[in-house]
Design an enzyme around this catalytic site. Sequence first.
Site, mmCIF file in Angstrom:
data_model
loop_
_atom_site.group_PDB
_atom_site.id
_atom_site.type_symbol
_atom_site.label_atom_id
_atom_site.label_comp_id
_atom_site.label_asym_id
_atom_site.label_seq_id
_atom_site.Cartn_x
_atom_site.Cartn_y
_atom_site.Cartn_z
ATOM 1 N N PRO A 9 0.794 -1.230 0.000
ATOM 2 C CA PRO A 9 0.000 0.000 0.000
ATOM 3 C C PRO A 9 0.829 1.285 0.000
ATOM 4 C CG PRO A 9 -0.915 -1.563 1.555
ATOM 5 C CD PRO A 9 0.359 -2.174 1.048
ATOM 6 N N ASN A 10 0.365 2.218 -0.789
ATOM 7 C CA ASN A 10 0.886 3.595 -0.880
ATOM 8 C C ASN A 10 2.225 3.720 -1.610
ATOM 9 O OD1 ASN A 10 -1.275 4.886 0.633
ATOM 10 N ND2 ASN A 10 -0.478 3.763 2.380
ATOM 11 N N ARG A 17 5.424 11.009 -2.256
ATOM 12 C CA ARG A 17 5.013 10.678 -0.893
ATOM 13 C C ARG A 17 6.169 10.903 0.082
ATOM 14 N NH1 ARG A 17 4.584 4.529 1.451
ATOM 15 N NH2 ARG A 17 3.710 5.109 3.451
ATOM 16 N N TYR A 22 11.151 8.843 2.028
ATOM 17 C CA TYR A 22 11.218 7.769 1.032
ATOM 18 C C TYR A 22 12.009 8.125 -0.227
ATOM 19 C CZ TYR A 22 7.583 5.788 3.980
ATOM 20 O OH TYR A 22 6.894 5.284 5.050
ATOM 21 N N ASN A 73 8.115 -5.445 -0.464
ATOM 22 C CA ASN A 73 7.990 -4.341 0.477
ATOM 23 C C ASN A 73 6.518 -4.276 0.849
ATOM 24 O OD1 ASN A 73 7.733 -1.984 1.904
ATOM 25 N ND2 ASN A 73 8.951 -0.737 0.491
ATOM 26 N N ALA A 76 2.845 -0.682 5.056
ATOM 27 C CA ALA A 76 2.335 -0.754 6.431
ATOM 28 C C ALA A 76 1.798 -2.147 6.783
ATOM 29 C CB ALA A 76 1.248 0.305 6.637
ATOM 30 N N GLU A 97 12.550 -9.195 2.548
ATOM 31 C CA GLU A 97 11.703 -8.040 2.884
ATOM 32 C C GLU A 97 12.521 -6.760 2.728
ATOM 33 O OE1 GLU A 97 9.340 -8.480 6.435
ATOM 34 O OE2 GLU A 97 9.780 -6.418 7.001
ATOM 35 N N HIS A 99 12.580 -2.464 2.873
ATOM 36 C CA HIS A 99 11.982 -1.176 3.241
ATOM 37 C C HIS A 99 12.915 -0.078 2.773
ATOM 38 C CE1 HIS A 99 8.947 -3.147 5.616
ATOM 39 N NE2 HIS A 99 9.898 -3.900 6.132
ATOM 40 N N ARG A 106 12.439 4.796 13.171
ATOM 41 C CA ARG A 106 11.198 5.571 13.075
ATOM 42 C C ARG A 106 10.286 5.264 14.277
ATOM 43 N NH1 ARG A 106 8.807 5.000 7.267
ATOM 44 N NH2 ARG A 106 7.664 6.844 8.008
HETATM 45 C C1 DQA Z 1 7.962 1.168 4.272
HETATM 46 C C2 DQA Z 1 7.927 1.401 5.790
HETATM 47 C C3 DQA Z 1 6.538 1.207 6.341
HETATM 48 O O1 DQA Z 1 6.529 1.439 7.754
HETATM 49 C C4 DQA Z 1 5.560 2.158 5.693
HETATM 50 O O2 DQA Z 1 4.257 1.921 6.154
HETATM 51 C C5 DQA Z 1 5.625 2.098 4.203
HETATM 52 C C6 DQA Z 1 6.929 2.023 3.559
HETATM 53 C C7 DQA Z 1 9.339 1.498 3.668
HETATM 54 O O3 DQA Z 1 9.570 1.112 2.521
HETATM 55 O O4 DQA Z 1 10.176 2.161 4.300
HETATM 56 O O5 DQA Z 1 4.607 2.199 3.520
HETATM 57 O O6 DQA Z 1 7.711 -0.202 4.022
#
Ligand code: DQA
Length: 146
Positions: A9-10, A17, A22, A73, A76, A97, A99, A106
């Site tokens: 998501p996102n 964003r 990021y 990735n 959230a 995984e 990020h 964070r």
């Molecule tokens: C993320 C870290 C997550 O906590 C966050 O919700 C994201 C992006 C990252 O790539 O740093 O959407 O996965």
Amino acid sequence: MKILVVHGPNLNLLGQREPAVYGTTTLAEIDGALLKRSEELGVELSILQSNSEGAIIDFLHREAPSAQGIVINPGALTHYGLSLRDALAALAVPFVEVHLSNIYAREKWRHRSLTAPLARGQISGLGWRGYIMALEFLAEGRHDGK
Ligand code: DQA
């Protein structure tokens, strides 16, 4: 060899964003870099971005049985996505995984990953390059870490 790449998501909003967190690289640029590297490595990629946990699980059910690795990735969903966690456990395909940000630097609620204990490894905080490193690792086809 086929590797799946999953963006949760996102992550479709990358570039605009929270750029201070990021970066300014867009998702299309990340996918472009992954596709370029996969061609060099001789690996087939199947890529999905979805804002829906169910759509990600459907994709994994469909694609993972014919894949040798997953770069994911979960966004959230990392922190609360129990259904995604169970899907990854059921499929038993090695995954890394990724990020973009360092989730351990964070908010406290981001420190817990439901998926990391099942992962072959986790790359957190190295920006878009983390995806390339994860792909390179999985493309080696050795998952014993030695
Ligand atoms: C993320 C870290 C997550 O906590 C966050 O919700 C994201 C992006 C990252 O790539 O740093 O959407 O996965």
